[in-house]
Design a protein around this motif. Sequence first.
Motif, PDB file in Angstrom:
ATOM      1  N   THR A   1      33.804  54.754  49.317  1.00  0.00           N
ATOM      2  CA  THR A   1      32.917  53.599  49.170  1.00  0.00           C
ATOM      3  C   THR A   1      32.168  53.381  50.477  1.00  0.00           C
ATOM      4  N   GLY A   2      32.900  53.463  51.593  1.00  0.00           N
ATOM      5  CA  GLY A   2      32.263  53.341  52.906  1.00  0.00           C
ATOM      6  C   GLY A   2      31.233  54.426  53.145  1.00  0.00           C
ATOM      7  N   HIS A   3      31.533  55.637  52.717  1.00  0.00           N
ATOM      8  CA  HIS A   3      30.574  56.746  52.859  1.00  0.00           C
ATOM      9  C   HIS A   3      29.260  56.406  52.153  1.00  0.00           C
ATOM     10  N   TYR A   4      29.366  55.949  50.903  1.00  0.00           N
ATOM     11  CA  TYR A   4      28.142  55.616  50.169  1.00  0.00           C
ATOM     12  C   TYR A   4      27.426  54.419  50.788  1.00  0.00           C
ATOM     13  N   MET A   5      28.181  53.384  51.159  1.00  0.00           N
ATOM     14  CA  MET A   5      27.569  52.160  51.689  1.00  0.00           C
ATOM     15  C   MET A   5      26.981  52.343  53.089  1.00  0.00           C
ATOM     16  N   GLU A   6      27.697  53.084  53.933  1.00  0.00           N
ATOM     17  CA  GLU A   6      27.283  53.183  55.341  1.00  0.00           C
ATOM     18  C   GLU A   6      26.418  54.401  55.652  1.00  0.00           C
ATOM     19  N   ARG A   7      26.528  55.448  54.852  1.00  0.00           N
ATOM     20  CA  ARG A   7      25.786  56.677  55.148  1.00  0.00           C
ATOM     21  C   ARG A   7      24.820  57.083  54.039  1.00  0.00           C
ATOM     22  N   TYR A   8      25.379  57.387  52.870  1.00  0.00           N
ATOM     23  CA  TYR A   8      24.572  57.972  51.802  1.00  0.00           C
ATOM     24  C   TYR A   8      23.421  57.060  51.379  1.00  0.00           C
ATOM     25  N   PHE A   9      23.732  55.804  51.039  1.00  0.00           N
ATOM     26  CA  PHE A   9      22.688  54.898  50.587  1.00  0.00           C
ATOM     27  C   PHE A   9      21.611  54.669  51.656  1.00  0.00           C
ATOM     28  N   PRO A  10      21.989  54.361  52.913  1.00  0.00           N
ATOM     29  CA  PRO A  10      20.935  54.180  53.925  1.00  0.00           C
ATOM     30  C   PRO A  10      20.092  55.446  54.148  1.00  0.00           C
ATOM     31  N   GLU A  11      20.742  56.615  54.168  1.00  0.00           N
ATOM     32  CA  GLU A  11      19.994  57.858  54.373  1.00  0.00           C
ATOM     33  C   GLU A  11      19.005  58.117  53.240  1.00  0.00           C
ATOM     34  N   LYS A  12      19.371  57.729  52.028  1.00  0.00           N
ATOM     35  CA  LYS A  12      18.517  57.956  50.857  1.00  0.00           C
ATOM     36  C   LYS A  12      17.605  56.762  50.580  1.00  0.00           C
ATOM     37  N   ARG A  13      17.662  55.760  51.472  1.00  0.00           N
ATOM     38  CA  ARG A  13      16.873  54.532  51.314  1.00  0.00           C
ATOM     39  C   ARG A  13      17.180  53.841  49.989  1.00  0.00           C
ATOM     40  N   VAL A  14      18.457  53.770  49.665  1.00  0.00           N
ATOM     41  CA  VAL A  14      18.922  53.145  48.435  1.00  0.00           C
ATOM     42  C   VAL A  14      19.350  51.716  48.743  1.00  0.00           C
ATOM     43  N   ARG A  15      18.864  50.796  47.952  1.00  0.00           N
ATOM     44  CA  ARG A  15      19.295  49.408  48.063  1.00  0.00           C
ATOM     45  C   ARG A  15      20.445  49.215  47.086  1.00  0.00           C
ATOM     46  N   TYR A  16      21.572  48.725  47.583  1.00  0.00           N
ATOM     47  CA  TYR A  16      22.744  48.462  46.734  1.00  0.00           C
ATOM     48  C   TYR A  16      22.948  46.954  46.628  1.00  0.00           C
ATOM     49  N   ILE A  17      23.136  46.487  45.385  1.00  0.00           N
ATOM     50  CA  ILE A  17      23.392  45.078  45.132  1.00  0.00           C
ATOM     51  C   ILE A  17      24.673  44.948  44.322  1.00  0.00           C
ATOM     52  N   SER A  18      25.583  44.103  44.794  1.00  0.00           N
ATOM     53  CA  SER A  18      26.786  43.745  44.057  1.00  0.00           C
ATOM     54  C   SER A  18      26.655  42.274  43.687  1.00  0.00           C
ATOM     55  N   LEU A  19      26.491  42.000  42.403  1.00  0.00           N
ATOM     56  CA  LEU A  19      26.176  40.639  41.967  1.00  0.00           C
ATOM     57  C   LEU A  19      27.210  39.609  42.374  1.00  0.00           C
ATOM     58  N   LEU A  20      28.461  39.814  42.011  1.00  0.00           N
ATOM     59  CA  LEU A  20      29.469  38.775  42.233  1.00  0.00           C
ATOM     60  C   LEU A  20      29.938  38.687  43.686  1.00  0.00           C
ATOM     61  N   ASP A  21      29.778  39.763  44.454  1.00  0.00           N
ATOM     62  CA  ASP A  21      30.180  39.740  45.858  1.00  0.00           C
ATOM     63  C   ASP A  21      29.061  39.239  46.767  1.00  0.00           C
ATOM     64  N   GLY A  22      27.847  39.144  46.233  1.00  0.00           N
ATOM     65  CA  GLY A  22      26.717  38.705  47.052  1.00  0.00           C
ATOM     66  C   GLY A  22      26.253  39.753  48.040  1.00  0.00           C
ATOM     67  N   ILE A  23      26.601  41.004  47.810  1.00  0.00           N
ATOM     68  CA  ILE A  23      26.193  42.089  48.705  1.00  0.00           C
ATOM     69  C   ILE A  23      24.793  42.542  48.313  1.00  0.00           C
ATOM     70  N   ASP A  24      23.930  42.683  49.301  1.00  0.00           N
ATOM     71  CA  ASP A  24      22.579  43.192  49.077  1.00  0.00           C
ATOM     72  C   ASP A  24      22.156  43.902  50.353  1.00  0.00           C
ATOM     73  N   THR A  25      22.124  45.220  50.311  1.00  0.00           N
ATOM     74  CA  THR A  25      21.799  45.978  51.518  1.00  0.00           C
ATOM     75  C   THR A  25      20.323  45.890  51.879  1.00  0.00           C
ATOM     76  N   GLY A  26      19.530  45.226  51.030  1.00  0.00           N
ATOM     77  CA  GLY A  26      18.110  45.051  51.321  1.00  0.00           C
ATOM     78  C   GLY A  26      17.808  43.857  52.193  1.00  0.00           C
ATOM     79  N   VAL A  27      18.832  43.045  52.490  1.00  0.00           N
ATOM     80  CA  VAL A  27      18.639  41.857  53.326  1.00  0.00           C
ATOM     81  C   VAL A  27      19.791  41.740  54.319  1.00  0.00           C
ATOM     82  N   GLU A  28      19.543  41.020  55.395  1.00  0.00           N
ATOM     83  CA  GLU A  28      20.612  40.729  56.357  1.00  0.00           C
ATOM     84  C   GLU A  28      21.477  39.617  55.772  1.00  0.00           C
ATOM     85  N   SER A  29      22.799  39.843  55.726  1.00  0.00           N
ATOM     86  CA  SER A  29      23.689  38.855  55.125  1.00  0.00           C
ATOM     87  C   SER A  29      25.097  39.017  55.666  1.00  0.00           C
ATOM     88  N   THR A  30      25.795  37.900  55.813  1.00  0.00           N
ATOM     89  CA  THR A  30      27.198  37.983  56.233  1.00  0.00           C
ATOM     90  C   THR A  30      28.049  38.617  55.138  1.00  0.00           C
TER      91      THR A  30
END
Length: 151
Positions: free
Chosen positions: A93-122
């Motif tokens: 999961t860390g590989h995809y979140m920290e390496r693969y997605f950023p390298e491929k310019r992929v925005r990942y959103i997790s609805l219930l966790d409030g995760i959105d790699t397209g914005v700065e967020s705690t």
Amino acid sequence: MYLEISNPMDYHVALYIRLSKEDETEGPSQSVTNQKSLLNEFVQQHRLSVYDTYIDDGWSGTSFDRPDFQRMIGDIEVITKDLSRLGRDYIMTGHYMERYFPEKRVRYISLLDGIDTGVESTANDITPFRAIMNDMYAKDISKKIKSVKRD
């Protein structure tokens, strides 16, 4: 809790749904149908274009060798109900979140966790800890199931 999407027409998203066999038998869980409804509601509210829906029904989140997950990775833009639907192996999961997605310019959103790699967020900052907890949960359930089968 839902995130705002600026320029929704810029996105073609993948809806990813996973349900393991253990989820079906271990108390209440979000069914494939419920996950799909939640994700469809989100994309309609935000006027996003759905490229495809990927469903791995009966596959554990401890492995990323899931047929529709692999198909999605080839197509990529990812929204899931929560981080555990992406996977429960914290290293991958860390590989995809920290390496693969950023390298491929992929925005990942997790609805219930409030995760959105397209914005700065705690919420994004604590993602590694969520991934570790998801991994620990999978291992704990596995031990419990093995224990019951031995008795």
